[in-house]
Scaffold this motif. Structure first.
Motif, PDB file in Angstrom:
ATOM      1  N   SER A 257      23.342  41.687   4.256  1.00  0.00           N
ATOM      2  CA  SER A 257      23.120  40.360   3.625  1.00  0.00           C
ATOM      3  C   SER A 257      22.462  39.493   4.684  1.00  0.00           C
ATOM      4  N   PRO A 258      21.261  38.968   4.405  1.00  0.00           N
ATOM      5  CA  PRO A 258      20.298  38.294   5.458  1.00  0.00           C
ATOM      6  C   PRO A 258      20.969  36.888   5.829  1.00  0.00           C
ATOM      7  N   ASN A 259      20.767  36.414   7.017  1.00  0.00           N
ATOM      8  CA  ASN A 259      21.094  35.097   7.302  1.00  0.00           C
ATOM      9  C   ASN A 259      19.839  34.574   7.316  1.00  0.00           C
TER      10      ASN A 259
ATOM     11  N   ALA B 123      15.177  40.024  -3.861  1.00  0.00           N
ATOM     12  CA  ALA B 123      16.185  38.936  -3.709  1.00  0.00           C
ATOM     13  C   ALA B 123      15.465  37.721  -3.688  1.00  0.00           C
ATOM     14  N   VAL B 124      15.252  36.783  -4.603  1.00  0.00           N
ATOM     15  CA  VAL B 124      14.415  35.706  -4.509  1.00  0.00           C
ATOM     16  C   VAL B 124      15.320  34.471  -4.542  1.00  0.00           C
ATOM     17  N   VAL B 125      15.239  33.455  -3.512  1.00  0.00           N
ATOM     18  CA  VAL B 125      15.773  31.953  -3.790  1.00  0.00           C
ATOM     19  C   VAL B 125      14.837  31.082  -4.056  1.00  0.00           C
ATOM     20  N   HIS B 126      15.035  30.386  -5.073  1.00  0.00           N
ATOM     21  CA  HIS B 126      14.095  29.268  -5.647  1.00  0.00           C
ATOM     22  C   HIS B 126      14.506  28.247  -4.749  1.00  0.00           C
TER      23      HIS B 126
ATOM     24  N   GLU C 271       9.157  30.104  -4.953  1.00  0.00           N
ATOM     25  CA  GLU C 271      10.081  31.386  -4.932  1.00  0.00           C
ATOM     26  C   GLU C 271       9.862  32.098  -3.618  1.00  0.00           C
ATOM     27  N   ILE C 272      11.109  32.159  -2.984  1.00  0.00           N
ATOM     28  CA  ILE C 272      11.032  32.812  -1.421  1.00  0.00           C
ATOM     29  C   ILE C 272      12.009  34.216  -1.549  1.00  0.00           C
ATOM     30  N   GLU C 273      11.145  35.139  -1.349  1.00  0.00           N
ATOM     31  CA  GLU C 273      11.805  36.498  -1.202  1.00  0.00           C
ATOM     32  C   GLU C 273      12.805  36.734   0.069  1.00  0.00           C
ATOM     33  N   ILE C 274      13.874  36.434   0.156  1.00  0.00           N
ATOM     34  CA  ILE C 274      14.519  36.487   1.628  1.00  0.00           C
ATOM     35  C   ILE C 274      14.910  38.146   1.760  1.00  0.00           C
ATOM     36  N   ALA C 275      14.991  39.002   0.773  1.00  0.00           N
ATOM     37  CA  ALA C 275      15.127  40.317   0.981  1.00  0.00           C
ATOM     38  C   ALA C 275      14.457  40.839  -0.127  1.00  0.00           C
TER      39      ALA C 275
ATOM     40  N   PHE D  86       9.603  34.327   5.189  1.00  0.00           N
ATOM     41  CA  PHE D  86       9.536  35.108   4.261  1.00  0.00           C
ATOM     42  C   PHE D  86       8.503  35.147   3.051  1.00  0.00           C
ATOM     43  N   PRO D  87       8.109  35.907   2.437  1.00  0.00           N
ATOM     44  CA  PRO D  87       7.123  35.979   1.273  1.00  0.00           C
ATOM     45  C   PRO D  87       7.275  34.861   0.330  1.00  0.00           C
TER      46      PRO D  87
END
Length: 261
Positions: free
Chosen positions: A5-7, A124-127, A117-121, A93-94
């Protein structure tokens, strides 16, 4: 399947066109503050983007040059000095895609929210929604309803958690705050003083800058940045939030086809 799980650290900061508390336009001060924040994602408002103008207005380029390893998206909200002016998001992140949403109300200054849309892993994307709302009460009522609809925050095909942050220009529990608090989690940031106020920077009296989020994002820590440089560089203080994901392997996979513009 990935289980780590990334921070990550995200910061929101209204640059006020790099105009400091002393009314001087000094981009170098803003650049120093941004480096102090040590953030993985930067959500910036009131950024001038004038490549053909004097250096003081070529702010978006100067910021991008200062963070050469970051991915960049810029959302232009209105013309400015022969260029444009708006919100800017940078990420370690991308950034797999981005879109600027117009929240402007007729006869008021154009406003917008920059969605990335940011790919943190992997997968796995966070908007991330980088917001700058208007100063008028009725204007914000209009913008709040436009924000909380299927065109922006309630898009039916969004997969994964949302992060909504920026300058909401709201210091009371108005309709924007009520609507966002009914749909998202939020918090009161820690502050060196008694109250977590963000504006004006040298002597903050009200909180205009906020952050809202979905699970499985969780706040690890939050604070306002009050370095000596930050007190002078803009009329807002930066808000920093450290997030962790409780279990990234349980985040929905991002399956939409995207391309960064």
């Amino acid at each position: 399947m990935m289980t780590t799980s990334p921070n990550f650290r995200i910061a929101t900061y209204n640059l006020h066109k790099c105009r400091g508390f002393d009314f001087r336009i000094v981009p170098e001060r803003i650049l120093n503050v941004l480096k102090e924040l040590d953030a993985d994602i930067l959500c910036l408002q009131e950024v001038a983007n004038v490549p053909t103008g004097p250096p003081q207005w070529n702010q978006a380029h100067a910021i991008a040059e200062t963070f050469p390893d970051f991915h960049v998206a810029f959302g232009a909200n209105r013309p400015f000095q022969g260029g444009t002016y708006g919100n800017m998001t940078l990420s370690r992140f991308p950034i797999v895609s981005w879109k600027n949403h117009d929240l402007s109300r007729e006869r008021r200054e154009p406003r917008g929210v920059l969605q990335t849309e940011i790919e943190i892993a992997r997968g796995a994307v966070v908007h991330v929604f980088n917001v700058h709302l208007g100063t008028g009460h009725m204007e914000r009522r209009y913008q709040a309803r436009k924000l909380l609809n299927p065109e922006v925050l309630e898009q039916p095909d969004l997969v994964g958690p949302r992060l909504v942050l920026g300058d909401f220009n709201e210091w009371t529990r108005g309709i924007t705050t009520r609507l966002l608090q009914s749909s998202f989690k939020t918090f009161r940031p820690r502050h060196v003083g008694r109250y977590p106020r963000t504006f004006p920077g040298m002597l903050p009296l009200v909180s205009l800058d906020h952050c809202y989020y979905d699970e499985p994002l969780h706040v690890q820590s939050s604070r306002l940045w009050r370095s000596k440089m930050a007190l002078w560089a803009s009329d807002h203080l930066p808000l920093i939030v450290d997030f962790y994901v409780s279990n990234v392997s349980r985040m929905p996979r991002h399956t939409r086809e995207h391309s960064a513009a």
